[in-house]
Design a protein around this motif. Sequence first.
Motif, PDB file in Angstrom:
ATOM      1  N   GLU A  98     -17.024 -19.259  56.372  1.00 33.94           N
ATOM      2  CA  GLU A  98     -17.784 -19.637  57.382  1.00 33.94           C
ATOM      3  C   GLU A  98     -18.659 -18.504  57.867  1.00 33.94           C
TER       4      GLU A  98
ATOM      5  N   ASN B 224     -21.322 -16.712  60.633  1.00 39.26           N
ATOM      6  CA  ASN B 224     -21.881 -16.803  61.662  1.00 39.26           C
ATOM      7  C   ASN B 224     -22.849 -15.702  62.863  1.00 39.26           C
TER       8      ASN B 224
ATOM      9  N   GLU C 110     -27.462 -19.455  58.159  1.00 39.05           N
ATOM     10  CA  GLU C 110     -27.073 -20.506  58.516  1.00 39.05           C
ATOM     11  C   GLU C 110     -26.770 -21.598  57.265  1.00 39.05           C
TER      12      GLU C 110
ATOM     13  N   ASP D 163     -23.376 -21.874  57.535  1.00 37.44           N
ATOM     14  CA  ASP D 163     -22.466 -22.246  58.987  1.00 37.44           C
ATOM     15  C   ASP D 163     -22.468 -23.344  59.243  1.00 37.44           C
TER      16      ASP D 163
ATOM     17  N   LYS E 233     -24.067 -24.747  63.085  1.00 36.33           N
ATOM     18  CA  LYS E 233     -25.302 -24.106  63.420  1.00 36.33           C
ATOM     19  C   LYS E 233     -25.584 -23.564  64.127  1.00 36.33           C
TER      20      LYS E 233
ATOM     21  N   ARG F   4     -13.664 -16.421  67.003  1.00 33.50           N
ATOM     22  CA  ARG F   4     -13.985 -17.669  65.485  1.00 33.50           C
ATOM     23  C   ARG F   4     -13.287 -17.615  65.029  1.00 33.50           C
TER      24      ARG F   4
ATOM     25  N   SER G 226     -13.581 -16.784  58.929  1.00 34.48           N
ATOM     26  CA  SER G 226     -14.757 -16.857  59.814  1.00 34.48           C
ATOM     27  C   SER G 226     -15.085 -15.699  60.042  1.00 34.48           C
TER      28      SER G 226
ATOM     29  N   THR H 140     -18.903 -12.735  61.344  1.00 29.57           N
ATOM     30  CA  THR H 140     -19.304 -13.031  62.503  1.00 29.57           C
ATOM     31  C   THR H 140     -20.532 -12.034  62.205  1.00 29.57           C
TER      32      THR H 140
END
Length: 449
Positions: free
Chosen positions: A181, A183, A225, A228, A231, A298, A309, A311
Amino acid sequence: RGGGTLFANVRKSVGKGVLRLAMSGIKLSNTEGFLRKSDPFYELNRRMDSAGAATWDNVHRSQVVSNDLSPTWKEATLELSVLCGGDLDLPIEVKVYDHEKKGDHVLMGEFETTVNQLVAAESDTIDLMKNGSNTGKIKINKAQVVGAETVMEQRTEYSAAATAPPPGVPTFADYVSGGCELNVVVAVDFTGSNGDPRQPGTLHHIGSGLNDYEKAIKSIVPILEQFDSDKQIPFLGFGAKYDGVVRHAFQIGDSEELDGVRAVLDAYRGVFATRLIMSGPTVFEEVMQTAAAKAQSRLEAAQAEDKQSYTILLILSDGAVSDVEATKACLESINETPLSVVIVGVGNADFSSMEFLDDSQSLGERDIAQFVPFNEHCNSPADLSAATLQEIPEQLVSYFQKHDIQPRDQMTVEDEEIIIEPEDEIDLSLDFGDQEIVVSGGGSVANSW
């Protein structure tokens, strides 16, 4: 009507591994005349034999190094399947250009080589030629093949039953298709140099259309987004006073995380009713440290559930940082976190001092920072998002590979799990009183969208 013809060349992906290539120029011939210097970038073109003739397909373009005849370009990680189809002796064309904003880039010189020749020339130089004349030299600072057989390994292979070569280096697509994911954390500059948002033409002006800060958010955040699942977006501000104290990382919105880009845009417009005083100086360190802590937290939470994850911190600012060395030190301190930092320069300020962000990588460390001037892409949201997100795939892969984190198995989605929601309109109306905003500095004029 009169649209022309598009030719597509589709070929099967062949070859494993990557070439890690870092090059620099030495005393390149200037094409800008007496008072200015060229802005060099290079392209790599792969030779294609089709329809009985050889053509060259562009497979990579470097970043532009402004006003420098001895440029050092960032290290590139190039998939061999794209660069040479796994054939380390396939001709590759290297062309160096002087960048022009209108797109009519000027050729500074070129040479032909192969992957094997680049590897052999590591730490050496190659002559750059144009019309039979030498126009400088290109130094091969690094040329390493990873995850593929070199010529020497091919010659010493005893039989087809020998040990298989190392697997290819994973790609960004491998991680994303495995459920990693992305972020995003958004941080916006509220220093006084942005100008009074009640005045038309200032960078934070709230009018009938979108200002440059809103355009950047709306162009970039929705792309991230998509990767993610929840969101939820932390939204920070910096450079403003609350209760007489300058805050270099304060929460925007009613909660620590906001539900999607619509909530981010609503919160942005609402912040001007919170009696903030737009102040200074311009300091990025606190928002970077906050984002790095969130990124690490995260990832650890994701790994506890056998997930991954990463970011991206998106900083939107109208000026250069007040303390370059402190910013560099902060980037070094957060280098080991699963974070990329993208700074978008908004407005007409001189951002030349921000080029250090693209050169702040220390030996052995990841490159995690990138600077993008908004005005160079202000006429196209697609160009802006592409330029902003250009380096993130390589940064993500380099983090996970450095920490020996491999992609998870590709996720499958059943038809019943796919939900298509109707697109909502975004209401960006705002009504605030004349006494609710105090500005302590002047501003710049923003370009129209």
